[in-house]
Motif scaffolding. Structure first.
Motif, mmCIF file in Angstrom:
data_model
loop_
_atom_site.group_PDB
_atom_site.id
_atom_site.type_symbol
_atom_site.label_atom_id
_atom_site.label_comp_id
_atom_site.label_asym_id
_atom_site.label_seq_id
_atom_site.Cartn_x
_atom_site.Cartn_y
_atom_site.Cartn_z
ATOM 1 N N SER A 25 0.830 -1.202 0.000
ATOM 2 C CA SER A 25 0.000 0.000 0.000
ATOM 3 C C SER A 25 0.857 1.241 0.000
ATOM 4 N N GLY A 26 0.300 2.322 -0.517
ATOM 5 C CA GLY A 26 1.019 3.596 -0.562
ATOM 6 C C GLY A 26 0.622 4.465 0.609
ATOM 7 N N ALA A 27 0.149 5.679 0.326
ATOM 8 C CA ALA A 27 -0.121 6.628 1.393
ATOM 9 C C ALA A 27 -1.454 6.377 2.087
ATOM 10 N N ARG A 28 -2.360 5.695 1.450
ATOM 11 C CA ARG A 28 -3.651 5.435 2.057
ATOM 12 C C ARG A 28 -4.061 4.019 1.665
ATOM 13 N N VAL A 29 -4.668 3.300 2.595
ATOM 14 C CA VAL A 29 -5.019 1.910 2.315
ATOM 15 C C VAL A 29 -6.500 1.846 1.937
ATOM 16 N N GLN A 31 -10.730 3.226 8.116
ATOM 17 C CA GLN A 31 -9.617 4.170 8.062
ATOM 18 C C GLN A 31 -9.594 4.941 9.371
ATOM 19 N N PRO A 32 -8.412 5.208 9.922
ATOM 20 C CA PRO A 32 -8.370 6.095 11.076
ATOM 21 C C PRO A 32 -8.838 7.487 10.651
ATOM 22 N N ASP A 87 -8.818 10.929 9.556
ATOM 23 C CA ASP A 87 -7.708 11.694 9.009
ATOM 24 C C ASP A 87 -8.001 13.170 9.212
ATOM 25 N N ALA A 124 -6.257 15.618 8.448
ATOM 26 C CA ALA A 124 -5.450 16.481 7.587
ATOM 27 C C ALA A 124 -6.281 17.649 7.073
ATOM 28 N N MET A 162 -2.115 2.210 10.334
ATOM 29 C CA MET A 162 -2.606 2.423 8.969
ATOM 30 C C MET A 162 -4.106 2.205 8.905
ATOM 31 N N LEU A 163 -4.571 1.195 9.637
ATOM 32 C CA LEU A 163 -5.985 0.851 9.636
ATOM 33 C C LEU A 163 -6.418 0.510 11.050
ATOM 34 N N LEU A 164 -7.709 0.679 11.286
ATOM 35 C CA LEU A 164 -8.289 0.206 12.532
ATOM 36 C C LEU A 164 -9.148 -1.008 12.212
ATOM 37 N N GLY A 207 5.985 10.533 2.418
ATOM 38 C CA GLY A 207 5.098 10.100 3.487
ATOM 39 C C GLY A 207 4.208 8.938 3.150
ATOM 40 N N ALA A 208 4.804 7.843 2.705
ATOM 41 C CA ALA A 208 4.039 6.601 2.559
ATOM 42 C C ALA A 208 3.495 6.223 3.934
ATOM 43 N N THR A 209 2.427 5.450 3.945
ATOM 44 C CA THR A 209 1.780 5.096 5.215
ATOM 45 C C THR A 209 2.776 4.510 6.190
ATOM 46 N N PRO A 266 1.670 13.424 0.436
ATOM 47 C CA PRO A 266 0.816 13.115 1.589
ATOM 48 C C PRO A 266 1.336 13.688 2.908
ATOM 49 N N GLN A 323 0.649 17.376 3.180
ATOM 50 C CA GLN A 323 -0.760 17.638 3.476
ATOM 51 C C GLN A 323 -1.120 17.335 4.931
ATOM 52 N N ARG A 324 -0.403 16.395 5.541
ATOM 53 C CA ARG A 324 -0.699 16.028 6.924
ATOM 54 C C ARG A 324 0.151 16.814 7.922
#
Lengths: 257, 320
Positions: free
Chosen positions: A17-21, A226-227, A229, A231, B131-133, B263-265, B287, B290-291
Motif C-alpha cells: 500500500s502507498g499513502a492510504r489503504v 480508516q483512522p 484523518d 489532515a 494504517m488501519l483500525l 510520506g508513505a503510510t 501526503p 498535506q498532513r
C-alpha cells in the motif's frame, strides 16, 4: 551440522500500500484491485537471512506461505532471492485469524518435518498488514521449539543459534539450542534484489502445495476502517530559501531553539 | 476479575484504561519479585484500585525468558480463570501474552485501543502500526488482550483499596531455561530517535548519504537527532537504526522536520504522534506535506541551509 542447515522461512502475502489503504465497500478487506502484493519487510529480511545462513553453512532454505494459490507469487520472489524450495499452504482464504493461520502452518511444517525436520524456523516478528504478533510463537510452541521475537542478529554454530534483540533500553542476547525458531525484524540485514538468473530459475521452479483447512479461532474481524484523518492542510511558510525567516519564527514559537 | 500484567513495577496507563472501561475487580501479576519488592509494588497498586498482586516465583523467572514467563502466566490463568488478561503492547508484554496464548490455546487480540465487555468482547485494534483500525470480536473463556500505545489512560481516579500479595509457584520444566536472556547491554547515554525532542529526517529528496550533512547541522542547532525514511535505508544512505516508521522507530518528538519525504503510510505511522510536523518538499501535494502542521515548498538543499543560516544570524549555535 554434517549435512548443512535445514532452514524454513514463513512469509505472508500482503498488499503493497502507498499513502492510504483503500478498503472494500463492506469494510472487510483491503481493496487490492489497484494494489500490488509483496512480502512484508520483516519477512523479506527473514528470507535474506535464511539464504545467507545456507550460503555460510550449506543445507537448504525452504520458504513457506499460507493463503490462496496467489501466494505462489511471493514464494517465487523468495526463490528468486535464493531460497531453494517453496511450499504453498493452500488455505483457500486470503485472511485467516491468527490461530487458524498458525494451525495451517503448523500442520504443513509437521508434514515437512516428517521428511527432514528443520534446524531453524524463521518468521517475521509480525505481519505487515494484520500485525497480530503471535503466529510464529504459536507455530513454534506447537512444534516444541524455543522462540524469541524482535530479533536483529542471528548467528548459528556449535548446535545453537545466537540471537540479538533490540528493546527500548538496550540489547538482549539469547542462545537457543537447535532446533529453534526466531521472529526477526527489519534491520537484521539488507535484503538483496533478485537478479535475472534468480528470477528465471524461480519462474521455472516447482511449488509444492499442502492443503490445510484449519478451524477458525476466537478472534473475528468485524470490519476494517480508516483512522480519522484530520489532515486540514498545513500552514504554508513559503517557498524555497525565502521561507527561512518564517520557519525560524515557528521554531521559536515551538520552543525548540 | 481482570488480571493485568505489570510493565516493570507498575501497570501501563493504557492497560489500566482498558481495565477501567471493562469494569470489575482487578488483580495484577508480577514475575520473580521478592517479598520487599512485592510489598512496594502492591502499595503503588492499592492507589490504582488493584485488589491483589500475584507474584510468580520460580528459579526460572529470575531474568526474562519468553517461554518461562508465558508458561508461568498460563498456569496462573488456569488457576484463577480471570475473565481477561491485559498486558502492554510492548516487546515483552506482547511476547509473554503470545506465549500464554499458544500454551493455553486461547485467542489473543493485540494492540487494542478500546474494549467493550460482555460474553464476547467487542474491541478496536490497530493494524499496521496505525494504517488501519480493525473492529473485532473476541470470543473465549479467558480473553487475552494487549493495549496499543495510543490506548486511553484511565479517566477516573481509581478507588483506593487494600492490595494483598499472593504468591504463586508455577511448575516449570527445566528445559524452558533454554530461552532465557543470557546477556543484557544497556543502551549508551545521549539522545536517541525515540527520546529526542526534535527529529530532522531526510528521505528520497536528500539524494545521497552526503546530503545529510546539512540535516545533521540543523539537528545540532535544535538539540535533536537525524532520522530517515525507508528509502534512505534501502539506498544505504543511513543505517536502519535511523529509520522512522512502522518497521523502524515510532517517534513522538515536539517537532518533526521531514525533509524530502513524501510520506508513505509506513513512514506516517512512525511519525504521526509528533506534536508538530514541518515538511519541506518540492511537491505541495505529497501526503506528508498535506498532513503536516507547517510546510515549505522547495528543495531540501536550498531550504535547509537557509534555515541554518537564519538560525546562525539570530545567534543560535550548537550547545547555545
Amino acid at each position: 551440522m554434517p549435512d548443512g542447515l535445514e532452514v524454513l522461512v514463513c512469509v505472508k502475502r500482503v498488499p503493497a500500500s502507498g499513502a492510504r489503504v483503500p478498503l472494500t465497500p463492506d469494510g472487510l478487506h483491503v481493496d487490492t484491485r489497484h494494489l500490488g502484493f509483496t512480502i512484508g519487510p520483516h519477512e523479506e529480511c527473514a528470507v535474506e537471512e535464511a539464504v545467507r545462513l545456507v550460503g555460510e553453512h550449506g543445507g537448504r532454505a525452504t520458504v513457506l506461505a499460507a493463503g490462496p494459490p496467489e501466494v505462489a507469487e511471493q514464494l517465487r520472489y523468495a526463490l528468486a532471492m535464493g531460497a531453494d524450495r517453496a511450499v504453498l499452504v493452500d488455505t483457500g482464504s486470503d485472511e485467516l485469524d491468527p490461530q487458524a493461520t498458525a494451525a495451517a502452518i503448523g500442520q504443513a511444517v509437521a508434514e515437512l518435518a516428517a521428511e527432514k525436520p528443520p534446524d531453524l524456523v524463521l518468521f517475521g516478528d509480525s505481519s505487515a498488514d494484520a500485525g497480530h504478533f503471535q503466529v510464529g510463537v504459536r507455530v513454534a510452541c506447537g512444534l516444541g521449539l524455543p522462540i524469541v521475537g524482535g530479533i536483529k542478529g542471528v548467528e548459528v554454530g556449535d548446535g545453537v543459534v545466537r540471537l540479538r534483540r533490540e528493546v527500548a533500553d538496550g540489547d538482549e542476547r539469547y542462545v537457543l539450542p537447535l532446533p529453534a525458531a526466531a521472529g526477526v525484524r527489519e534491520g537484521l540485514n539488507l535484503p538483496r534484489y533478485p537478479n535475472l538468473p534468480g528470477r528465471l530459475r524461480a519462474k521455472k521452479a516447482a511449488v509444492h502445495t499442502i492443503v490445510a483447512r484449519p478451524e477458525p479461532g476466537g478472534l473475528r474481524t468485524v470490519r476494517l476502517r480508516q483512522p480519522a484523518d484530520e489532515a486540514t492542510g498545513p500552514v504554508w511558510l513559503g517557498r524555497g530559501a525565502a521561507a527561512a525567516p518564517a520557519v525560524v519564527d515557528v521554531l521559536d514559537e515551538l520552543g525548540v531553539v | 476479575m481482570l488480571l493485568i500484567v505489570l510493565d516493570g513495577t507498575e501497570p501501563a496507563p493504557g492497560v489500566l484504561g482498558l481495565a477501567q472501561a471493562l469494569g470489575g475487580p482487578v488483580h495484577a501479576v508480577a514475575f520473580g519479585r521478592d517479598d520487599d519488592a512485592a510489598a512496594e509494588i502492591a502499595a503503588g497498586l492499592a492507589k490504582q484500585g488493584v485488589g491483589v498482586l500475584h507474584t510468580l516465583r520460580h528459579p526460572l523467572l529470575g531474568d526474562y525468558g519468553p517461554e518461562a514467563y508465558g508458561e508461568a502466566l498460563a498456569q496462573l490463568v488456569g488457576r484463577l480463570r480471570p475473565e481477561g488478561v491485559l498486558a502492554a503492547g510492548t516487546d515483552h508484554g506482547t511476547e509473554i501474552l503470545a506465549h500464554t496464548a499458544a500454551r493455553t490455546g486461547l485467542p489473543l487480540a493485540t494492540n487494542c485501543l478500546s474494549v467493550t465487555g460482555g460474553p464476547r468482547w467487542q474491541l478496536t485494534r490497530v493494524r499496521g502500526g496505525g494504517m488501519l483500525l480493525e473492529d473485532a470480536e473476541l470470543d473465549a473463556p479467558v480473553k487475552l488482550v494487549t493495549a496499543a500505545q495510543g490506548a486511553e489512560a484511565p479517566s477516573e481516579t481509581a478507588v483506593r483499596q487494600e492490595c494483598t500479595v499472593e504468591e504463586f509457584l508455577p511448575d516449570l520444566p527445566q528445559e524452558l531455561a533454554r530461552s532465557a536472556i543470557v546477556e543484557r547491554t544497556p543502551r549508551g547515554g545521549g539522545l536517541t530517535l525515540a527520546t529526542a525532542p526534535v527529529v530532522v529526517s531526510g528521505g528520497r529528496g536528500v539524494g545521497s548519504a552526503e546530503g545529510y550533512a546539512v540535516l545533521e547541522e540543523l539537528a545540532g542547532l535544535l538539540g535533536g537527532v537525524v532520522g530517515c525514511s525507508r528509502v534512505a535505508t534501502n539506498n544505504g544512505w543511513r543505517p536502519h537504526s535511523d529509520q522512522v516508521g512502522l518497521t523502524g522507530t515510532k517517534i513522538s518528538p515536539r517537532l518533526y522536520v521531514a525533509c524530502g519525504i513524501s510520506g508513505a503510510t509506513q513512514h506516517w505511522v512512525g511519525c504521526m504522534d509528533s506534536r508538530a510536523i514541518l515538511a519541506i518538499n518540492t511537491d505541495p501535494d505529497a501526503p506528508l506535506v498535506q498532513r503536516a502542521t507547517y510546510a515549505v515548498v522547495g528543495d531540501v538543499h536550498e531550504v535547509v541551509p537557509a534555515i541554518v543560516a537564519e538560525l546562525h544570524a539570530r545567534g543560535v549555535h550548537p550547545d547555545g
